[in-house]
Scaffold this motif. Structure first.
Motif, PDB file in Angstrom:
ATOM      1  N   ALA A  19       0.840  -1.212   0.000  1.00 41.60           N
ATOM      2  CA  ALA A  19       0.000   0.000   0.000  1.00 41.60           C
ATOM      3  C   ALA A  19       0.864   1.246   0.000  1.00 41.60           C
ATOM      4  CB  ALA A  19      -0.927   0.004   1.212  1.00 41.60           C
ATOM      5  N   GLU A  20       1.897   1.251   0.815  1.00 42.97           N
ATOM      6  CA  GLU A  20       2.762   2.431   0.907  1.00 42.97           C
ATOM      7  C   GLU A  20       3.495   2.693  -0.406  1.00 42.97           C
ATOM      8  OE1 GLU A  20       4.538   5.866   2.118  1.00 42.97           O
ATOM      9  OE2 GLU A  20       2.825   4.842   3.008  1.00 42.97           O
ATOM     10  N   ARG A  21       3.827   1.637  -1.134  1.00 43.18           N
ATOM     11  CA  ARG A  21       4.506   1.861  -2.419  1.00 43.18           C
ATOM     12  C   ARG A  21       3.495   2.015  -3.559  1.00 43.18           C
ATOM     13  NH1 ARG A  21       5.952  -3.974  -2.101  1.00 43.18           N
ATOM     14  NH2 ARG A  21       4.784  -4.843  -3.832  1.00 43.18           N
ATOM     15  N   ASP A  22       2.215   2.173  -3.183  1.00 40.54           N
ATOM     16  CA  ASP A  22       1.120   2.475  -4.111  1.00 40.54           C
ATOM     17  C   ASP A  22       0.910   1.368  -5.144  1.00 40.54           C
ATOM     18  OD1 ASP A  22      -1.016   4.081  -4.697  1.00 40.54           O
ATOM     19  OD2 ASP A  22       0.105   5.436  -6.007  1.00 40.54           O
ATOM     20  N   ASP A  23       0.964   0.128  -4.687  1.00 40.22           N
ATOM     21  CA  ASP A  23       0.762  -1.038  -5.540  1.00 40.22           C
ATOM     22  C   ASP A  23      -0.692  -1.083  -6.032  1.00 40.22           C
ATOM     23  OD1 ASP A  23       1.944  -3.991  -6.137  1.00 40.22           O
ATOM     24  OD2 ASP A  23      -0.183  -4.112  -5.594  1.00 40.22           O
ATOM     25  N   ARG A  24      -0.879  -1.057  -7.342  1.00 36.25           N
ATOM     26  CA  ARG A  24      -2.217  -0.983  -7.927  1.00 36.25           C
ATOM     27  C   ARG A  24      -3.080  -2.194  -7.576  1.00 36.25           C
ATOM     28  NH1 ARG A  24      -2.016   1.305 -13.937  1.00 36.25           N
ATOM     29  NH2 ARG A  24      -3.228   3.059 -13.175  1.00 36.25           N
ATOM     30  N   MET A  25      -2.485  -3.388  -7.588  1.00 35.12           N
ATOM     31  CA  MET A  25      -3.255  -4.588  -7.276  1.00 35.12           C
ATOM     32  C   MET A  25      -3.770  -4.555  -5.845  1.00 35.12           C
ATOM     33  SD  MET A  25      -3.181  -8.362  -6.321  1.00 35.12           S
ATOM     34  CE  MET A  25      -1.854  -8.054  -5.271  1.00 35.12           C
ATOM     35  N   LEU A  26      -2.912  -4.129  -4.914  1.00 34.00           N
ATOM     36  CA  LEU A  26      -3.337  -4.057  -3.522  1.00 34.00           C
ATOM     37  C   LEU A  26      -4.478  -3.062  -3.360  1.00 34.00           C
ATOM     38  CD1 LEU A  26      -2.980  -2.348  -0.598  1.00 34.00           C
ATOM     39  CD2 LEU A  26      -2.964  -4.857  -0.551  1.00 34.00           C
ATOM     40  N   TRP A  27      -4.351  -1.905  -3.973  1.00 35.09           N
ATOM     41  CA  TRP A  27      -5.403  -0.892  -3.844  1.00 35.09           C
ATOM     42  C   TRP A  27      -6.698  -1.361  -4.498  1.00 35.09           C
ATOM     43  CZ3 TRP A  27      -5.688   2.584  -0.304  1.00 35.09           C
ATOM     44  CH2 TRP A  27      -4.523   3.057   0.292  1.00 35.09           C
ATOM     45  N   ALA A  28      -6.625  -2.075  -5.609  1.00 39.71           N
ATOM     46  CA  ALA A  28      -7.832  -2.604  -6.248  1.00 39.71           C
ATOM     47  C   ALA A  28      -8.512  -3.631  -5.333  1.00 39.71           C
ATOM     48  CB  ALA A  28      -7.487  -3.231  -7.591  1.00 39.71           C
ATOM     49  N   ARG A  67     -10.171  -1.707  -2.418  1.00 37.83           N
ATOM     50  CA  ARG A  67     -11.436  -1.076  -2.842  1.00 37.83           C
ATOM     51  C   ARG A  67     -12.538  -2.116  -3.010  1.00 37.83           C
ATOM     52  NH1 ARG A  67      -7.798   1.990  -5.753  1.00 37.83           N
ATOM     53  NH2 ARG A  67      -8.088   0.698  -7.610  1.00 37.83           N
ATOM     54  N   ALA A  68     -12.188  -3.273  -3.572  1.00 36.44           N
ATOM     55  CA  ALA A  68     -13.177  -4.344  -3.747  1.00 36.44           C
ATOM     56  C   ALA A  68     -13.695  -4.841  -2.397  1.00 36.44           C
ATOM     57  CB  ALA A  68     -12.578  -5.500  -4.543  1.00 36.44           C
ATOM     58  N   ALA A  69     -12.798  -4.997  -1.429  1.00 34.06           N
ATOM     59  CA  ALA A  69     -13.209  -5.443  -0.096  1.00 34.06           C
ATOM     60  C   ALA A  69     -14.163  -4.429   0.526  1.00 34.06           C
ATOM     61  CB  ALA A  69     -11.993  -5.651   0.805  1.00 34.06           C
ATOM     62  N   LEU A  70     -13.802  -3.160   0.479  1.00 35.18           N
ATOM     63  CA  LEU A  70     -14.659  -2.126   1.049  1.00 35.18           C
ATOM     64  C   LEU A  70     -15.997  -2.073   0.325  1.00 35.18           C
ATOM     65  CD1 LEU A  70     -12.070   0.736   1.665  1.00 35.18           C
ATOM     66  CD2 LEU A  70     -13.010  -0.888   3.342  1.00 35.18           C
ATOM     67  N   GLY A  71     -15.968  -2.257  -0.990  1.00 34.28           N
ATOM     68  CA  GLY A  71     -17.198  -2.262  -1.780  1.00 34.28           C
ATOM     69  C   GLY A  71     -18.138  -3.399  -1.410  1.00 34.28           C
ATOM     70  N   ARG A  72     -17.576  -4.491  -0.909  1.00 37.13           N
ATOM     71  CA  ARG A  72     -18.382  -5.634  -0.452  1.00 37.13           C
ATOM     72  C   ARG A  72     -18.769  -5.506   1.018  1.00 37.13           C
ATOM     73  NH1 ARG A  72     -15.216 -10.758  -1.267  1.00 37.13           N
ATOM     74  NH2 ARG A  72     -17.050 -11.633  -0.277  1.00 37.13           N
ATOM     75  N   GLY A  73     -18.407  -4.387   1.616  1.00 36.29           N
ATOM     76  CA  GLY A  73     -18.738  -4.170   3.029  1.00 36.29           C
ATOM     77  C   GLY A  73     -17.781  -4.838   3.992  1.00 36.29           C
ATOM     78  N   LEU A  74     -16.606  -5.241   3.509  1.00 34.17           N
ATOM     79  CA  LEU A  74     -15.611  -5.878   4.376  1.00 34.17           C
ATOM     80  C   LEU A  74     -14.616  -4.838   4.864  1.00 34.17           C
ATOM     81  CD1 LEU A  74     -14.790  -9.055   2.242  1.00 34.17           C
ATOM     82  CD2 LEU A  74     -16.354  -8.876   4.189  1.00 34.17           C
ATOM     83  N   LEU A  75     -14.406  -4.779   6.153  1.00 31.32           N
ATOM     84  CA  LEU A  75     -13.412  -3.897   6.746  1.00 31.32           C
ATOM     85  C   LEU A  75     -12.183  -4.751   7.055  1.00 31.32           C
ATOM     86  CD1 LEU A  75     -13.018  -0.958   7.685  1.00 31.32           C
ATOM     87  CD2 LEU A  75     -13.784  -1.699   9.944  1.00 31.32           C
ATOM     88  N   GLY A  85      -4.270 -28.380  10.641  1.00 29.35           N
ATOM     89  CA  GLY A  85      -5.124 -29.070   9.680  1.00 29.35           C
ATOM     90  C   GLY A  85      -6.155 -28.189   9.002  1.00 29.35           C
ATOM     91  N   LYS A  86      -5.836 -26.920   8.845  1.00 29.57           N
ATOM     92  CA  LYS A  86      -6.762 -25.976   8.215  1.00 29.57           C
ATOM     93  C   LYS A  86      -6.126 -25.381   6.971  1.00 29.57           C
ATOM     94  CE  LYS A  86      -9.621 -25.814  11.848  1.00 29.57           C
ATOM     95  NZ  LYS A  86     -10.937 -25.517  12.161  1.00 29.57           N
ATOM     96  N   ARG A  87      -6.945 -24.640   6.235  1.00 27.48           N
ATOM     97  CA  ARG A  87      -6.495 -23.941   5.042  1.00 27.48           C
ATOM     98  C   ARG A  87      -6.933 -22.484   5.145  1.00 27.48           C
ATOM     99  NH1 ARG A  87      -8.682 -22.471   0.470  1.00 27.48           N
ATOM    100  NH2 ARG A  87      -7.441 -22.329  -1.406  1.00 27.48           N
ATOM    101  N   ILE A  88      -6.068 -21.580   4.756  1.00 29.78           N
ATOM    102  CA  ILE A  88      -6.396 -20.162   4.737  1.00 29.78           C
ATOM    103  C   ILE A  88      -6.295 -19.680   3.287  1.00 29.78           C
ATOM    104  CG2 ILE A  88      -5.711 -17.843   5.491  1.00 29.78           C
ATOM    105  CD1 ILE A  88      -4.475 -19.126   7.990  1.00 29.78           C
ATOM    106  N   PRO A  89      -7.375 -19.133   2.731  1.00 35.50           N
ATOM    107  CA  PRO A  89      -7.265 -18.548   1.395  1.00 35.50           C
ATOM    108  C   PRO A  89      -6.286 -17.383   1.430  1.00 35.50           C
ATOM    109  CG  PRO A  89      -9.563 -18.666   2.106  1.00 35.50           C
ATOM    110  CD  PRO A  89      -8.710 -18.998   3.283  1.00 35.50           C
ATOM    111  N   MET A  90      -5.445 -17.265   0.395  1.00 39.31           N
ATOM    112  CA  MET A  90      -4.439 -16.198   0.385  1.00 39.31           C
ATOM    113  C   MET A  90      -4.390 -15.500  -0.956  1.00 39.31           C
ATOM    114  SD  MET A  90      -1.260 -17.845   2.479  1.00 39.31           S
ATOM    115  CE  MET A  90      -1.581 -19.603   2.447  1.00 39.31           C
ATOM    116  N   HIS A  91      -4.052 -14.217  -0.892  1.00 42.00           N
ATOM    117  CA  HIS A  91      -3.782 -13.392  -2.067  1.00 42.00           C
ATOM    118  C   HIS A  91      -2.364 -12.879  -1.915  1.00 42.00           C
ATOM    119  CE1 HIS A  91      -8.046 -13.315  -3.139  1.00 42.00           C
ATOM    120  NE2 HIS A  91      -8.276 -13.133  -1.860  1.00 42.00           N
ATOM    121  N   ASP A  92      -1.545 -13.074  -2.929  1.00 43.33           N
ATOM    122  CA  ASP A  92      -0.140 -12.639  -2.863  1.00 43.33           C
ATOM    123  C   ASP A  92       0.017 -11.180  -3.282  1.00 43.33           C
ATOM    124  OD1 ASP A  92       1.003 -15.213  -2.156  1.00 43.33           O
ATOM    125  OD2 ASP A  92       0.485 -15.846  -4.183  1.00 43.33           O
ATOM    126  N   VAL A  93       0.900 -10.488  -2.585  1.00 43.32           N
ATOM    127  CA  VAL A  93       1.307  -9.123  -2.976  1.00 43.32           C
ATOM    128  C   VAL A  93       2.814  -9.090  -3.096  1.00 43.32           C
ATOM    129  CG1 VAL A  93      -0.651  -7.852  -2.059  1.00 43.32           C
ATOM    130  CG2 VAL A  93       1.310  -8.306  -0.574  1.00 43.32           C
TER     131      VAL A  93
END
Length: 128
Positions: free
Chosen positions: A16-25, A28-36, A120-128
């Motif tokens: 975010a600090e280096r203004d990564d477009r994917m992270l900001w997109a 915005r998508a999370a906030l648009g879905r009502g996720l904080l 024994g669990k799985r966490i969905p992940m998004h790479d940055v």
């Protein structure tokens, strides 16, 4: 498996600090879905290098910073023992994500997966 929320690790805040477009997109998508998005307080400590960090400050306005409670500290300590990973912040990220059923935005997929695998669990992940 679908996530109910989203947690940012240190890599997400740095992106975010280096203004990564994917992270900001994604943000915005999370906030648009009502996720904080959640930022564990240890993550903020790792990413914050003193002001001004304009982009990071802007991101944090749209996040919930989660304080590190005694109960969580005990849970994290147990997960450190089970997973063999001694990175307290990464383990705290995984612990919170598991507790909240969150996806994690991370630059360290291997650490988050190591903790989840230990219980024994799985966490969905998004790479940055």
């Amino acid at each position: 498996m679908s996530a109910e929320g989203i947690t940012y690790d240190t890599g997400a805040l740095i992106a975010a600090e280096r203004d990564d477009r994917m992270l900001w997109a994604l943000h915005r998508a999370a906030l648009g879905r009502g996720l904080l998005p959640t930022v564990p307080s240890g993550v903020l400590a790792e990413a914050w290098r003193g002001g001004p960090q304009h982009q990071l400050s802007r991101l944090l306005k749209g996040c919930q910073v989660e304080e590190f409670s005694e109960s969580q500290a005990r849970q994290v300590g147990g997960l450190i023992a089970r997973s063999g990973l001694d990175d307290t912040v990464d383990v705290a990220v995984a612990e919170g994500a598991l507790r909240r059923n969150d996806a994690v935005v991370t630059s360290n997929r291997a650490h988050i997966a190591q903790v989840a695998n230990a219980v024994g669990k799985r966490i969905p992940m998004h790479d940055v």
